[in-house]
Design a protein around this motif. Structure first.
Motif, mmCIF file in Angstrom:
data_model
loop_
_atom_site.group_PDB
_atom_site.id
_atom_site.type_symbol
_atom_site.label_atom_id
_atom_site.label_comp_id
_atom_site.label_asym_id
_atom_site.label_seq_id
_atom_site.Cartn_x
_atom_site.Cartn_y
_atom_site.Cartn_z
ATOM 1 N N SER A 104 73.534 -8.481 -2.958
ATOM 2 C CA SER A 104 74.175 -7.926 -1.760
ATOM 3 C C SER A 104 75.649 -7.764 -2.080
ATOM 4 O O SER A 104 76.139 -8.297 -3.080
ATOM 5 N N PRO A 105 76.388 -7.022 -1.266
ATOM 6 C CA PRO A 105 77.818 -6.838 -1.544
ATOM 7 C C PRO A 105 78.543 -8.172 -1.669
ATOM 8 O O PRO A 105 78.302 -9.107 -0.903
ATOM 9 N N CYS A 106 79.438 -8.253 -2.654
ATOM 10 C CA CYS A 106 80.169 -9.494 -2.909
ATOM 11 C C CYS A 106 81.285 -9.678 -1.893
ATOM 12 O O CYS A 106 81.538 -8.819 -1.044
ATOM 13 N N THR A 107 81.975 -10.808 -1.969
ATOM 14 C CA THR A 107 83.097 -11.089 -1.077
ATOM 15 C C THR A 107 84.182 -10.028 -1.253
ATOM 16 O O THR A 107 84.488 -9.614 -2.364
ATOM 17 N N ARG A 108 84.770 -9.612 -0.125
ATOM 18 C CA ARG A 108 85.799 -8.562 -0.192
ATOM 19 C C ARG A 108 86.492 -8.408 1.153
ATOM 20 O O ARG A 108 85.997 -8.836 2.196
ATOM 21 N N GLY A 109 87.638 -7.756 1.092
ATOM 22 C CA GLY A 109 88.354 -7.295 2.271
ATOM 23 C C GLY A 109 88.908 -5.918 1.953
ATOM 24 O O GLY A 109 88.911 -5.492 0.800
ATOM 25 N N GLY A 110 89.377 -5.198 2.951
ATOM 26 C CA GLY A 110 89.925 -3.864 2.718
ATOM 27 C C GLY A 110 88.877 -2.853 2.325
ATOM 28 O O GLY A 110 89.211 -1.777 1.812
ATOM 29 N N HIS A 111 87.598 -3.160 2.540
ATOM 30 C CA HIS A 111 86.508 -2.226 2.259
ATOM 31 C C HIS A 111 86.348 -1.270 3.444
ATOM 32 O O HIS A 111 87.041 -1.397 4.458
ATOM 33 N N GLN A 112 85.407 -0.335 3.299
ATOM 34 C CA GLN A 112 85.166 0.607 4.391
ATOM 35 C C GLN A 112 83.676 0.741 4.655
ATOM 36 O O GLN A 112 82.853 0.668 3.739
ATOM 37 N N MET A 113 83.343 0.953 5.940
ATOM 38 C CA MET A 113 81.959 1.122 6.353
ATOM 39 C C MET A 113 81.843 2.297 7.320
ATOM 40 O O MET A 113 82.784 2.617 8.040
ATOM 41 N N CYS A 114 80.670 2.929 7.319
ATOM 42 C CA CYS A 114 80.332 3.942 8.315
ATOM 43 C C CYS A 114 78.836 3.838 8.581
ATOM 44 O O CYS A 114 78.094 3.233 7.798
ATOM 45 N N ILE A 115 78.381 4.406 9.684
ATOM 46 C CA ILE A 115 76.986 4.257 10.084
ATOM 47 C C ILE A 115 76.378 5.614 10.416
ATOM 48 O O ILE A 115 77.008 6.455 11.065
ATOM 49 N N ASP A 116 75.147 5.816 9.941
ATOM 50 C CA ASP A 116 74.333 6.965 10.314
ATOM 51 C C ASP A 116 73.274 6.440 11.274
ATOM 52 O O ASP A 116 72.245 5.894 10.857
ATOM 53 N N VAL A 117 73.528 6.564 12.565
ATOM 54 C CA VAL A 117 72.645 5.973 13.572
ATOM 55 C C VAL A 117 71.260 6.612 13.532
ATOM 56 O O VAL A 117 70.239 5.922 13.658
ATOM 57 N N GLU A 118 71.213 7.935 13.335
ATOM 58 C CA GLU A 118 69.927 8.634 13.325
ATOM 59 C C GLU A 118 69.037 8.148 12.181
ATOM 60 O O GLU A 118 67.824 7.977 12.357
ATOM 61 N N ALA A 119 69.618 7.931 11.023
ATOM 62 C CA ALA A 119 68.848 7.498 9.852
ATOM 63 C C ALA A 119 68.723 5.977 9.773
ATOM 64 O O ALA A 119 67.950 5.466 8.949
ATOM 65 N N GLY A 120 69.471 5.257 10.609
ATOM 66 C CA GLY A 120 69.419 3.798 10.566
ATOM 67 C C GLY A 120 70.010 3.225 9.295
ATOM 68 O O GLY A 120 69.483 2.255 8.744
ATOM 69 N N GLN A 121 71.117 3.825 8.810
ATOM 70 C CA GLN A 121 71.743 3.401 7.558
ATOM 71 C C GLN A 121 73.223 3.080 7.789
ATOM 72 O O GLN A 121 73.927 3.819 8.480
ATOM 73 N N ILE A 122 73.682 1.972 7.175
ATOM 74 C CA ILE A 122 75.102 1.620 7.148
ATOM 75 C C ILE A 122 75.572 1.729 5.703
ATOM 76 O O ILE A 122 74.907 1.229 4.790
ATOM 77 N N TYR A 123 76.712 2.391 5.485
ATOM 78 C CA TYR A 123 77.249 2.584 4.135
ATOM 79 C C TYR A 123 78.525 1.764 3.971
ATOM 80 O O TYR A 123 79.353 1.687 4.893
ATOM 81 N N LEU A 124 78.673 1.165 2.783
ATOM 82 C CA LEU A 124 79.839 0.339 2.457
ATOM 83 C C LEU A 124 80.393 0.780 1.108
ATOM 84 O O LEU A 124 79.635 0.912 0.139
ATOM 85 N N LEU A 125 81.714 0.994 1.046
ATOM 86 C CA LEU A 125 82.351 1.475 -0.186
ATOM 87 C C LEU A 125 83.619 0.676 -0.487
ATOM 88 O O LEU A 125 84.507 0.557 0.355
ATOM 89 N N GLY A 126 83.697 0.162 -1.726
ATOM 90 C CA GLY A 126 84.938 -0.384 -2.263
ATOM 91 C C GLY A 126 85.435 -1.642 -1.583
ATOM 92 O O GLY A 126 84.684 -2.398 -0.962
ATOM 93 N N GLY A 127 86.742 -1.878 -1.724
ATOM 94 C CA GLY A 127 87.392 -3.060 -1.194
ATOM 95 C C GLY A 127 88.126 -3.825 -2.281
ATOM 96 O O GLY A 127 88.228 -3.379 -3.438
ATOM 97 N N TRP A 128 88.644 -4.975 -1.921
ATOM 98 C CA TRP A 128 89.415 -5.831 -2.835
ATOM 99 C C TRP A 128 88.788 -7.217 -2.809
ATOM 100 O O TRP A 128 88.617 -7.817 -1.747
ATOM 101 N N ASP A 129 88.407 -7.741 -4.000
ATOM 102 C CA ASP A 129 87.718 -9.029 -4.061
ATOM 103 C C ASP A 129 88.658 -10.201 -4.307
ATOM 104 O O ASP A 129 88.218 -11.327 -4.506
ATOM 105 N N GLY A 130 89.952 -9.939 -4.285
ATOM 106 C CA GLY A 130 90.948 -10.980 -4.543
ATOM 107 C C GLY A 130 91.597 -10.845 -5.896
ATOM 108 O O GLY A 130 92.693 -11.361 -6.116
#
Length: 621
Positions: free
Chosen positions: A166-192
């Protein structure tokens, strides 16, 4: 006098504009005088000052005179309705009928009058139940439900992909949701230690993560980044990525081009739309901005953010831009902090929220930070008119509302509610010393803030326990909203601790459900009230065996024993089996009237008799 505004003034010399209440009970308010009452007349940094105040509105004599006449007519009509209400409550039916016949004034909606006849006049309780069921089916309880407080339910999501990852620890990442498809997308971030370029999707139905890419750069997508923004086009099934942060220690040989990407979800393909948007009329490289998409109009809006350049001082900010997806064109709508006497300035910022109402073509901008000064305003940018309206000058003046930024906000276009999960708090605000997260709901239609939840200041041991039932306080997290199933999703961020060195990054995943009563819940409560009155009257008739059976069966069916007060009330009803009532008619009339008026709370105000009492309006000199 009618209160038009309850607000405050900023402690500076900048002009401010307030939108005043101008309508009550669907009637426009004619205004001749304005009374201004100071809420606080003393403070450590208060000085003598002189203010110029101007009231703007419609001054046309013809329009004002007509509004005034309508207002007087409304007040006369309300006076008659108060008399009608009083006469009916006191059972002065001759006076009631005479006044109603003479004035042709209705006390309430005919639907409510029919309910009164069934309960008070006829004692037909089964018909009254059927009428209330009909009211629920017509949606007449929706206004009541909307005013009920939310209850919240946090649930931790334990999910991995096929490999157990699963996605590792992070902050400053970004998420968006496709409600119709039931999908959440997560991209990038800073792990420290490093910026990340991994790309994930979460399937809401199967509760599984899927790692789309270890490094999107290898598929022609964006390189590692944090503090960027993404948005999803739910019609064309594309995700847009813009902006990134470059730390001060990494700027010596950095690439300051403002690249712009899209991801084709259907074909699993990255497209580089532009190598440097600053060269084609778009923003320079920025971070901590906000980005919204109007999928129907195929337009993207980008506002605020700090520009990234080799010189770290001073701070510079980006304005409001639009990007036309069809024509591949950028446009600067409002430069940074452009000011004009004809409209409210749009001050650029970081750490704010920006939401879009696609139906009304409005951008909502909430809070943020500018030059290390917290902003607590709530602005509306009208895309079609090109104007900014200040909805709230300082929402931190609300009782118990803190000054925060990096808050995460979602918007329900159907209910017109904003959901705000707080982030960092202003350390200069003496009320905000506690390290907590809070969740607020702002109802745009009612202009009302409500605090739903606030985390407590538990120790680290509690937050790391398997028994924890809520997320630990954090910032630099992300939150997306499923507006169909009414669920908020929160992932990651940086734990808030008083010791900065202990502020670890997080990889926990939570869902938040906000729950209000449903129509069926209200109907059960209503049936309990109606059947309770029927039981009382059966006791008055003296057939205790029949009454007891009704209590055990029909009334017992609609009692919720998990509600302690209701269960106790049900048990106490047995005392009526031994009551002796001398004036049965008078007692029944009073109790039926009380039942009827209790049931009125579930109906919209526009359908009901006036709330005020005629007796309360009489002044004793």
């Amino acid at each position: 006098m009618i209160e038009l505004l309850h607000s405050g003034l900023r402690n500076n010399s900048r002009s401010e504009t307030f939108r005043l209440k101008h309508r009550t009970n669907q009637v426009l308010l004619p205004c001749q005088y304005i009374k201004i009452v100071p809420l606080a007349a003393y403070g450590p940094d208060f000085n003598f000052s002189i203010w110029y105040i101007e009231l703007k509105g419609i001054q046309s004599p013809e329009i004002v005179q007509q509004v005034y006449l309508d207002y007087i007519k409304f007040r006369e009509n309300e006076a008659i309705r108060l008399c009608l209400k009083h006469f009916r409550q006191r059972n002065y039916l001759d006076a009631f009928n005479a006044l109603q016949s003479k004035t042709k004034t209705l006390l309430e909606d005919p639907f409510i009058t029919e309910l009164y006849e069934q309960i008070v006049s006829n004692g037909d309780f089964q018909m009254a139940e059927d009428t209330m069921i009909n009211a629920a089916e017509k949606g007449l309880f929706e206004e009541y439900i909307r005013n009920c407080p939310y209850n919240y339910i946090w649930k931790k999501i334990e999910a991995t992909d096929a490999c157990g990852d699963s996605p590792c620890t992070r902050g400053g990442h970004q998420m968006c949701i496709d409600v119709e498809a039931g999908q959440i997308y997560l991209l990038g971030g800073w792990d420290g230690n490093n910026n990340l370029a991994d790309f994930w999707s979460y399937d809401i139905n199967t509760k599984k993560w899927n790692r789309i890419s270890h490094n999107t750069r290898e598929q022609g997508g964006p390189g590692p980044r944090s503090n960027h923004k993404i948005c999803l086009d739910h019609i064309m099934k594309r995700i847009y990525v813009f902006g990134r942060f470059i730390g001060r220690g990494s700027r010596a040989n950095a690439n300051f081009n403002s690249d712009f990407y899209s991801y084709d979800i259907i074909n699993n393909k990255w497209i580089k739309l532009c190598d440097n948007t600053a060269l084609v009329g778009g923003p320079s490289l920025i971070y901590d901005h906000q980005m919204c998409i109007d999928s129907e109009a195929q337009m993207i809006y980008v506002f605020g953010g700090r520009t990234v350049h080799p010189d770290t001082e001073p701070f510079t900010y980006s304005g409001l831009y639009s990007y036309n997806i069809r024509s591949d064109e950028w446009k600067l709508i409002r430069p940074n902090d452009e000011s004009n006497s004809d409209y409210v300035p749009l001050k650029s910022r970081i750490g704010h929220s920006m939401l879009l109402d696609q139906n009304e073509k409005l951008l909502f901008i909430i809070g943020g930070d500018r030059d290390n000064t917290f902003l607590n305003d709530f602005l509306i940018y009208d895309i079609k008119a090109g104007l900014v309206h200040e909805l709230i000058a300082d929402y931190a003046t609300h009782e118990d509302h803190d000054s925060v930024f990096t808050q995460r906000t979602t918007f329900d276009i159907d209910t017109q509610e904003f959901y705000v999960l707080s982030g960092l708090k202003d350390k200069r605000d003496k009320r905000s010393q506690a390290i907590k997260n809070s969740f607020w709901v702002y109802d745009l239609r009612l202009d009302k803030w409500t605090k739903i939840y606030q985390s407590e200041a538990y120790g680290t041991q509690y937050w790391e326990s398997d028994e924890t039932i809520e997320p630990r306080p954090r910032y630099a997290h992300q939150m997306v909203y499923d507006n169909v199933h009414k669920v908020q999703y929160v992932f990651g961020g940086r734990a808030v601790e008083t010791d900065v060195l202990k502020q670890q990054r997080l990889d926990d995943f939570w869902e938040l459900h906000l729950v209000r009563p449903k129509s069926e819940d209200l109907l059960r409560r209503i049936q309990f009230q109606i059947r309770k009155q029927k039981f009382r009257e059966m006791c008055y008739e003296g057939d205790t065996v029949k009454a007891l059976k009704y209590l055990q069966v029909q009334l017992g069916q609609v009692v919720d024993h998990s509600i302690e007060a209701e269960s106790a009330e049900f048990r106490e009803l047995t005392s009526y089996l031994f009551h002796k009532v001398e004036d049965k008619a008078s007692s029944s009339f009073n109790l039926r009237t009380e039942l009827f008026e209790n049931l009125l709370e579930f109906f919209p105000n526009t359908m009901k008799q006036p709330k005020d009492s005629l007796i309360d309006l009489v002044k004793i000199e």
